[in-house]
Scaffold this motif. Structure first.
Motif, PDB file in Angstrom:
ATOM      1  N   MET A   1       0.842  -1.200   0.000  1.00 37.72           N
ATOM      2  CA  MET A   1       0.000   0.000   0.000  1.00 37.72           C
ATOM      3  C   MET A   1       0.877   1.249   0.000  1.00 37.72           C
ATOM      4  O   MET A   1       0.561   2.232  -0.684  1.00 37.72           O
ATOM      5  N   ALA A   2       1.974   1.219   0.740  1.00 40.97           N
ATOM      6  CA  ALA A   2       2.887   2.368   0.771  1.00 40.97           C
ATOM      7  C   ALA A   2       3.439   2.653  -0.624  1.00 40.97           C
ATOM      8  O   ALA A   2       3.511   3.810  -1.057  1.00 40.97           O
ATOM      9  N   ASP A   3       3.811   1.606  -1.344  1.00 35.46           N
ATOM     10  CA  ASP A   3       4.314   1.750  -2.712  1.00 35.46           C
ATOM     11  C   ASP A   3       3.237   2.357  -3.615  1.00 35.46           C
ATOM     12  O   ASP A   3       3.499   3.269  -4.398  1.00 35.46           O
ATOM     13  N   ALA A   4       2.005   1.857  -3.497  1.00 33.00           N
ATOM     14  CA  ALA A   4       0.896   2.374  -4.311  1.00 33.00           C
ATOM     15  C   ALA A   4       0.660   3.851  -4.023  1.00 33.00           C
ATOM     16  O   ALA A   4       0.478   4.656  -4.955  1.00 33.00           O
ATOM     17  N   LEU A   5       0.656   4.222  -2.761  1.00 31.21           N
ATOM     18  CA  LEU A   5       0.397   5.622  -2.415  1.00 31.21           C
ATOM     19  C   LEU A   5       1.533   6.534  -2.853  1.00 31.21           C
ATOM     20  O   LEU A   5       1.289   7.689  -3.229  1.00 31.21           O
TER      21      LEU A   5
END
Length: 179
Positions: A136-140
């Protein structure tokens, strides 16, 4: 009141308004347990929940959308262009119902998790930018760096990834607040 008057408010508000009328009617019923059940409907978390505005861009948490139908409703309801963060499905899903909305609204699809190939293939040619993300951190971070002013970031998984709605919703909220 005519349907034209209602249509001015938008399709999402018609559904919400009609559901609200039903809830108010049901609250007046004599059965206390039935009334209590409908009183809790207003407490739904992780359903089209505004999280923050970062650099002028809205971040919306829809972790409770664990089906294609729920995601369809969200894509239909949210106004404007979108960066859609979804979960990689464990099995092949039929995304055909989402295609018209994705074509019209989604500028970028970020697929979080394992095997994203089926989803990537399904939306190829429909959504201009599709990327696989390891977390999720990568996506954000990818959503944060996307160069467009007129989009909102929407997390709407469209599948059950095996984690609880609360864990996914809190993960999204936490990572947005880290931006």
């Amino acid at each position: 009141m005519t349907i034209e008057t209602l249509a001015i408010q938008g399709r999402d508000r018609i559904h919400t308004g009609l559901a609200g009328i039903d809830i108010q009617r049901l609250k007046t019923m004599r059965n206390a347990s039935l009334r209590a059940c409908f009183n809790r409907l207003e407490e739904t978390r992780y359903r089209m929940e505004f999280v923050a505005r970062v650099r002028g861009r809205e971040y919306i948490n829809d972790a409770a959308a664990r089906s294609i139908n729920a995601t369809w409703y969200t894509l239909e309801s949210v106004k404007g262009g979108l960066i859609w963060i979804a979960e990689a499905p464990k099995t092949h899903a039929d995304y055909s119902r989402l295609m018209p909305l994705a074509l019209r609204k989604v500028r970028m699809l970020l697929i979080v998790g394992g095997d994203s190939e089926w989803m990537r293939k399904s939306f190829s040619g429909i959504i201009p930018t599709i990327e696989t993300c390891i977390s999720m951190a990568d996506a954000l971070q990818k959503a944060y760096r996307y160069e467009a002013d007129d989009v909102k970031v929407l997390y709407s998984p469209a599948c059950d990834n095996g984690q609880s709605v609360e864990d996914c919703g809190e993960s999204f909220r936490r990572e947005v607040n880290e931006l």
